[in-house]
Enzyme design. Structure first.
Site, PDB file in Angstrom:
ATOM      1  N   TYR A 241       0.840  -1.206   0.000  1.00  0.00           N
ATOM      2  CA  TYR A 241       0.000   0.000   0.000  1.00  0.00           C
ATOM      3  C   TYR A 241       0.877   1.258   0.000  1.00  0.00           C
ATOM      4  CZ  TYR A 241      -3.721   3.211   1.606  1.00  0.00           C
ATOM      5  OH  TYR A 241      -4.624   4.238   1.733  1.00  0.00           O
ATOM      6  N   ASP A 242       1.812   1.332   0.956  1.00  0.00           N
ATOM      7  CA  ASP A 242       2.616   2.550   1.128  1.00  0.00           C
ATOM      8  C   ASP A 242       3.462   2.833  -0.114  1.00  0.00           C
ATOM      9  OD1 ASP A 242       1.597   2.014   3.616  1.00  0.00           O
ATOM     10  OD2 ASP A 242       3.488   2.167   4.696  1.00  0.00           O
TER      11      ASP A 242
HETATM   12  P1  NAD Z   1     -12.622   1.861   0.319  1.00  0.00           P
HETATM   13  O1  NAD Z   1     -11.900   0.559   0.424  1.00  0.00           O
HETATM   14  O2  NAD Z   1     -13.962   1.990   0.944  1.00  0.00           O
HETATM   15  O3  NAD Z   1     -12.756   2.320  -1.200  1.00  0.00           O
HETATM   16  C1  NAD Z   1     -11.893   1.932  -2.227  1.00  0.00           C
HETATM   17  C2  NAD Z   1     -12.734   1.635  -3.459  1.00  0.00           C
HETATM   18  O4  NAD Z   1     -11.863   1.277  -4.534  1.00  0.00           O
HETATM   19  C3  NAD Z   1     -13.679   0.452  -3.258  1.00  0.00           C
HETATM   20  O5  NAD Z   1     -14.959   0.788  -3.738  1.00  0.00           O
HETATM   21  C4  NAD Z   1     -13.040  -0.665  -4.070  1.00  0.00           C
HETATM   22  O6  NAD Z   1     -13.970  -1.616  -4.532  1.00  0.00           O
HETATM   23  C5  NAD Z   1     -12.390   0.129  -5.189  1.00  0.00           C
HETATM   24  N1  NAD Z   1     -11.287  -0.578  -5.848  1.00  0.00           N
HETATM   25  C6  NAD Z   1     -10.259  -1.251  -5.273  1.00  0.00           C
HETATM   26  N2  NAD Z   1      -9.437  -1.763  -6.205  1.00  0.00           N
HETATM   27  C7  NAD Z   1      -9.954  -1.393  -7.414  1.00  0.00           C
HETATM   28  C8  NAD Z   1      -9.578  -1.626  -8.763  1.00  0.00           C
HETATM   29  N3  NAD Z   1      -8.469  -2.328  -9.062  1.00  0.00           N
HETATM   30  N4  NAD Z   1     -10.346  -1.121  -9.743  1.00  0.00           N
HETATM   31  C9  NAD Z   1     -11.474  -0.406  -9.460  1.00  0.00           C
HETATM   32  N5  NAD Z   1     -11.886  -0.165  -8.204  1.00  0.00           N
HETATM   33  C10 NAD Z   1     -11.130  -0.646  -7.192  1.00  0.00           C
HETATM   34  O7  NAD Z   1     -11.616   2.968   0.922  1.00  0.00           O
HETATM   35  P2  NAD Z   1     -11.795   4.517   1.142  1.00  0.00           P
HETATM   36  O8  NAD Z   1     -11.568   4.799   2.568  1.00  0.00           O
HETATM   37  O9  NAD Z   1     -13.030   5.010   0.498  1.00  0.00           O
HETATM   38  O10 NAD Z   1     -10.525   5.062   0.360  1.00  0.00           O
HETATM   39  C11 NAD Z   1     -10.625   5.671  -0.924  1.00  0.00           C
HETATM   40  C12 NAD Z   1      -9.252   6.147  -1.353  1.00  0.00           C
HETATM   41  O11 NAD Z   1      -8.749   7.099  -0.424  1.00  0.00           O
HETATM   42  C13 NAD Z   1      -8.217   5.030  -1.443  1.00  0.00           C
HETATM   43  O12 NAD Z   1      -7.387   5.256  -2.551  1.00  0.00           O
HETATM   44  C14 NAD Z   1      -7.429   5.192  -0.169  1.00  0.00           C
HETATM   45  O13 NAD Z   1      -6.102   4.721  -0.312  1.00  0.00           O
HETATM   46  C15 NAD Z   1      -7.472   6.690   0.048  1.00  0.00           C
HETATM   47  N6  NAD Z   1      -7.302   7.032   1.460  1.00  0.00           N
HETATM   48  C16 NAD Z   1      -8.302   6.824   2.342  1.00  0.00           C
HETATM   49  C17 NAD Z   1      -8.098   7.125   3.698  1.00  0.00           C
HETATM   50  C18 NAD Z   1      -9.179   6.941   4.725  1.00  0.00           C
HETATM   51  O14 NAD Z   1      -8.888   7.096   5.912  1.00  0.00           O
HETATM   52  N7  NAD Z   1     -10.414   6.645   4.390  1.00  0.00           N
HETATM   53  C19 NAD Z   1      -6.853   7.600   4.118  1.00  0.00           C
HETATM   54  C20 NAD Z   1      -5.844   7.782   3.173  1.00  0.00           C
HETATM   55  C21 NAD Z   1      -6.082   7.509   1.831  1.00  0.00           C
END
Ligand code: NAD
Ligand code: UDP
Ligand code: UDP
Length: 313
Positions: free
Chosen positions: A143-144
């Protein structure tokens, strides 16, 4: 505008989709439903300006759009570690495809980057100019390092191809529409408290995080995307109020009136000891700062989880 949101049916993506659809934009919500689900955007399906597409961002995708929010990537350690190779592919191949799309269409593209690029930080609070301390071969690296490589790709497409980029480093965000089995700390603790199960603290609970409520985060992302100045970032977006995990558990037990007891489990490898954003740049560039503090945000989240028919951790 025509807007593409990858990961649009996930936790953050569904809130962003809702805001943009209600503002009248033609919105394509693209998702492979790995951690997101249809239910999150069910209420948007009747809008004529909303389109839901099943697609994996590791494969090319063609559409004519003006803006791309690249959110596709599982965000919870439990889910991103379940298939680590796919996690890196999603961040890296996904970034290449979406940047290729931005280059071809001239769309502006925002990357949902993360505080994880700082790893287990020695600089506190974290400022954008800190390069971070990440273990490149540990269990969080998929991830990182995937997110770090995506940032590299964004800046190289910007320098090499003049793609208009926005790199947002998101800190821990929580709220309604997290999945009950998401595995992240806020949803785990609320589900455990509501079910009267033990609250599982990893390590001694003295590690810290700074929690941002989803509505604040989405407002920050949209302001950054629409900033007139062509500023690529990176910009930290998060809530600088810092809490220990033990304090979080105590607040959730109190707010749910739960009889749950706290139990201590092993701390996962490379779990960062402290995390808090310096949001000076977001304040000055975007005129943004979070408005919803932890207790209010937790109350709204507890209300969401307590309404789910059946909750399981
Ligand atoms: P989440 O897991 O709820 O959402 C991620 C979405 O991406 C899901 O709907 C998943 O089905 C989709 N996905 C995963 N792999 C995929 C692929 N190969 N093709 C198409 N879709 C794909 O997580 P979230 O909290 O909503 O996070 C959204 C984004 O924000 C992510 O990129 C995450 O890294 C980033 N982020 C979130 C947080 C947080 O605290 N919520 C913090 C830092 C970064
Ligand atoms: N790509 C895409 N949609 C587009 C344009 C490109 O998915 O609308 C993909 C394309 O398949 C390629 C990647 O984005 O693999 C990178 O595109 P770029 O133009 O930078 O590279 P090239 O096609 O020259 O390898
Ligand atoms: N955590 C915990 N119990 C849980 C889930 C997480 O004590 O049931 C801890 C975890 O070890 C970390 C913090 O809470 O120190 C935040 O974890 P999360 O997975 O939410 O996010 P991240 O570690 O990516 O910030």
């Amino acid at each position: 505008m025509r807007i593409l949101i990858t990961g649009g049916s996930g936790f953050l993506g569904s809130h962003l989709s809702e805001k943009l659809v209600k503002e009248g934009h033609d919105t394509i919500c693209l998702d492979n439903f790995y951690t997101g689900n249809r239910q999150n955007v069910q209420h948007l399906l009747d809008y004529p300006n909303f389109e839901l597409v099943r697609h994996d961002v590791t494969f090319p995708y063609y559409a004519e759009v003006d803006r791309i929010y690249n959110l596709a990537c599982p965000a919870s350690p439990v889910h991103y570690q379940a298939n680590p190779v796919q996690t890196t592919k999603t961040s890296v191949h996904g970034a290449i495809n979406m940047l290729g799309l931005a280059k071809r269409t001239g769309a502006r593209i925002l990357q949902a980057s993360t505080s994880e690029v700082y790893g287990d930080p020695e600089v506190h609070p974290q400022t954008e100019d800190y390069w971070g301390r990440v273990n490149p071969i540990g269990i969080r690296a998929c991830y990182d390092e995937g997110k770090r490589c995506a940032e590299t790709l964004f800046f190289d497409y910007h320098r090499q191809n003049n793609v208009e980029i926005r790199v947002a480093r998101i800190f821990n965000t929580y709220g309604p529409r997290m999945q009950p089995n998401d595995g992240r700390v806020v949803s785990n603790f609320i589900v455990q408290a509501l079910n009267g199960q033990n609250i599982t603290i990893y390590g001694d609970g003295n590690q810290t995080r700074s929690f941002c409520f989803v509505d604040d985060l989405i407002e920050g992302l949209v302001r950054f995307m629409e900033l007139e100045e062509n500023f690529p970032g990176p910009i930290n977006i998060g809530n600088p109020c810092e809490f220990t995990i033990l304090e979080l558990a105590e607040s959730i037990i109190r707010l749910t009136n739960s009889k749950s007891k706290v139990v201590f489990k092993a701390l996962p490898q490379d779990d960062p000891m402290q995390r808090k954003p310096d949001i000076g740049l977001a304040q000055s560039k975007l005129g943004w700062e979070p408005k919803i503090q932890l207790e209010e945000g937790l109350t709204k989240s507890i209300e969401f989880f307590s309404k789910l028919d059946k909750i399981s951790g």
